[in-house]
Design a protein around this motif. Structure first.
Motif, PDB file in Angstrom:
ATOM      1  N   LEU B  43       0.829  -1.203   0.000  1.00 33.19           N
ATOM      2  CA  LEU B  43       0.000   0.000   0.000  1.00 33.19           C
ATOM      3  C   LEU B  43       0.865   1.256   0.000  1.00 33.19           C
ATOM      4  O   LEU B  43       1.891   1.315   0.677  1.00 33.19           O
ATOM      5  N   MET B  46      -3.621   6.409   0.899  1.00 29.52           N
ATOM      6  CA  MET B  46      -5.022   6.256   1.279  1.00 29.52           C
ATOM      7  C   MET B  46      -5.676   7.626   1.319  1.00 29.52           C
ATOM      8  O   MET B  46      -5.080   8.581   1.815  1.00 29.52           O
ATOM      9  N   VAL B  64      -7.851   3.441  -1.593  1.00 27.89           N
ATOM     10  CA  VAL B  64      -6.561   2.971  -1.114  1.00 27.89           C
ATOM     11  C   VAL B  64      -5.791   2.529  -2.360  1.00 27.89           C
ATOM     12  O   VAL B  64      -6.367   1.975  -3.298  1.00 27.89           O
ATOM     13  N   PRO B  89      -2.806   7.340   6.857  1.00 31.12           N
ATOM     14  CA  PRO B  89      -2.189   7.399   5.523  1.00 31.12           C
ATOM     15  C   PRO B  89      -0.662   7.505   5.552  1.00 31.12           C
ATOM     16  O   PRO B  89      -0.003   7.103   4.595  1.00 31.12           O
ATOM     17  N   LEU B  92       0.946   3.456   6.504  1.00 36.94           N
ATOM     18  CA  LEU B  92       0.204   2.357   5.891  1.00 36.94           C
ATOM     19  C   LEU B  92       0.876   1.003   6.114  1.00 36.94           C
ATOM     20  O   LEU B  92       0.215  -0.029   6.081  1.00 36.94           O
TER      21      LEU B  92
END
Lengths: 374, 133
Positions: B43, B46, B64, B89, B92
């Motif tokens: 990731l 976000m 995301v 965010p 992550l």
């Protein structure tokens, strides 16, 4: 379509290694084994192995092969020395790019000369169909599709050459960048070329399909202590993006000519007649309408393909062709085509799905490896 | 107190909801499941809604992004966002380690028709993941 998917000779290995498999250009291909970021860093710091068997391998035999290739490619092949590799483009009459390819000039152990052309997986049939009628003008030349009979493995990264020196009888450091040779290293003939698509040193091997798993496993075994990993198409894409290498279907397509794509180095316009020459010559003389640039979007949110590129005032002037996070640099990067008159602005904006963020232009490539290996 | 994934409700789209009702209001804490995080992998970004925004069960409230792709986040419930996990965010990678506690995304004050009847329990969700897997 799914019932017609093909499998590479390394398919069983990928599945046993737990790779996440996805359909890509007619093949089931590994997109990642562990994590794209982990595989990406392994390639930059040690080496990564990529199964690129889906790429097309077309062999040209017979007198006149180089003349056929001269006509097909934006670069001359007739002056390509034995053991050399050349990047070039195949264009249509309008100068639109049908594919970007690598051509090697090789000699078999029995001293038969031939040329090997590596084409993009998604373009293989298109290129075969394009060349087939042209072959009528070259009755002594035969084209054979070697793709199903062979596998192709890319070993890319700073430790690739050193580890392979230990594994191979053939010393791959004998090859300079963009050189290739045939070796009987693996009991069967294999083609080794010092080429790649990651911005790293390394090479690409073409071996017989039945040899693929043995060669791959040997590379993994010998390279294990140095941190070699298997890497999928996900890391291949982030790596090539950092190296600003154009990808067919993204930076390149049939409506884009080589000059617009920033590939004028791959066009020989002097004393060379080829398909698309007139159109490309005109773009070179007039200047392209659009230019490929690099952008660094502000913040962490990556701009993806298709995002609009805007001036600081909000006027749409282009489109992102590839974009994502750069694992090496730690921030997002993007390549885009913008109108030529706006190719030198100091500030841009990108509309990332409705949210407009500032973006700075940057020279390409985004990443260059620290020092070229010998 | 550590949140127990087996006690949560789940949307088909892999968001979880922890519903708590006290005297005067019902609050849902919302996140994404460990299964979804594993599928997304790597990731990088976000996007969260602002406090005060209305969210609707089954409708998108944010995004995301992984290295490879953008995935929408769908609200499992209907109501008003009363708090967002603003630090998330930037962290992550920690979402991987602890999706049900540190990894909470939103707190939603539930509307009367909050959409919880569309959610499944842990056993049903596990089955969905196994079938997909």
């Amino acid at each position: 379509m799914t019932d017609s998917l093909q499998f590479t000779p390394l398919d069983t290995w990928h599945r046993q290694a737990g790779a996440k498999m996805v359909p890509f250009a007619g093949y089931e291909m590994p997109i990642q084994y562990s994590s794209i970021v982990t595989e990406h860093h392994a390639c930059r710091n040690s080496a990564a192995l990529f199964d690129v068997s889906h790429m097309g391998r077309l062999r040209f035999d017979g007198d006149g092969s180089e003349l056929l290739l001269d006509r097909l490619l934006t670069r001359r092949v007739s002056d390509l020395k034995l053991g050399r590799v050349r990047y070039g483009l195949i264009c249509n009459d309008e100068g639109g790019i049908l594919d970007d390819v690598l051509v090697s000039n090789l000699e078999t152990p029995s001293q038969r000369r031939f040329h090997l052309m590596v084409v993009n997986a998604s373009n293989r049939q298109k290129i075969i169909d394009w060349i087939t009628p042209i072959l009528d003008d070259f009755p002594t030349v035969t084209m054979s599709d070697r793709t199903p009979l062979t596998a192709m493995i890319a070993v890319q990264g700073p430790k690739a050459i050193d580890v392979c020196k230990r594994l191979f009888k053939f010393d791959p450091s004998r090859l300079k960048y963009y050189q290739a040779a045939i070796t009987d290293q693996f009991a069967k003939p294999a083609i080794i070329s010092r080429t790649g698509y990651t911005g790293e040193d390394g090479f690409e091997l073409v071996v017989r399909a039945e040899e693929a798993t043995r060669v791959w496993e040997n590379l993994m075994l010998v390279g294990r202590d140095e941190g070699f990993v298997a890497a999928g198409l996900g890391a291949r894409d982030t790596l090539r993006m950092e190296a600003a290498m154009p990808l067919y279907g993204h930076e390149l397509n049939e409506t884009i000519d080589p000059i617009t794509a920033g590939l004028s180095f791959a066009c020989t316009l002097e004393n060379h007649s080829f398909i698309g020459e007139e159109a490309i010559r005109k773009v070179a003389a007039d200047g392209p309408a659009q230019v490929r640039i690099g952008l660094l979007p502000e913040g962490k949110r990556p701009a993806r393909e298709g995002s609009d590129v805007l001036t600081a005032e909000g006027q749409k002037i282009g489109t992102v062709t590839s974009g994502g996070p750069s694992p090496t640099l730690g921030h997002p990067i993007a390549m885009a085509y913008v109108d030529a008159q706006h190719a030198a602005l100091s500030n841009y904006q990108i509309d990332i799905r409705g949210k407009v963020v500032a973006a700075k232009p940057t020279a390409l490539p985004f990443y260059r490896r620290p020092a070229a290996a010998s | 107190m550590s949140r127990d994934p087996s006690q949560l409700l789940y949307a088909e789209t892999h968001e979880w909801a922890d519903l708590v009702t006290d005297a005067d209001q019902s609050i849902a804490t919302v996140g994404i499941s460990a299964f979804a995080i594993e599928q997304l992998n790597d990731l990088v970004y976000m996007d969260l809604p602002e406090v005060g925004k209305a969210v609707v069960a089954g409708e998108e409230f944010g995004e995301v992004e992984s290295v490879k792709a953008v995935s929408p986040l769908y609200s499992p419930v209907t109501g008003e966002v009363i708090e967002v996990h603003a630090d998330l965010p930037d962290q992550l990678d920690q979402l991987n380690d602890d999706p049900y506690n540190f990894g909470w995304i939103l707190k939603v004050k539930l509307a009367d028709n909050d959409g919880r009847d569309r959610l499944m329990d842990h056993a049903a969700y596990e089955k969905q993941c196994a079938d997909a897997g």
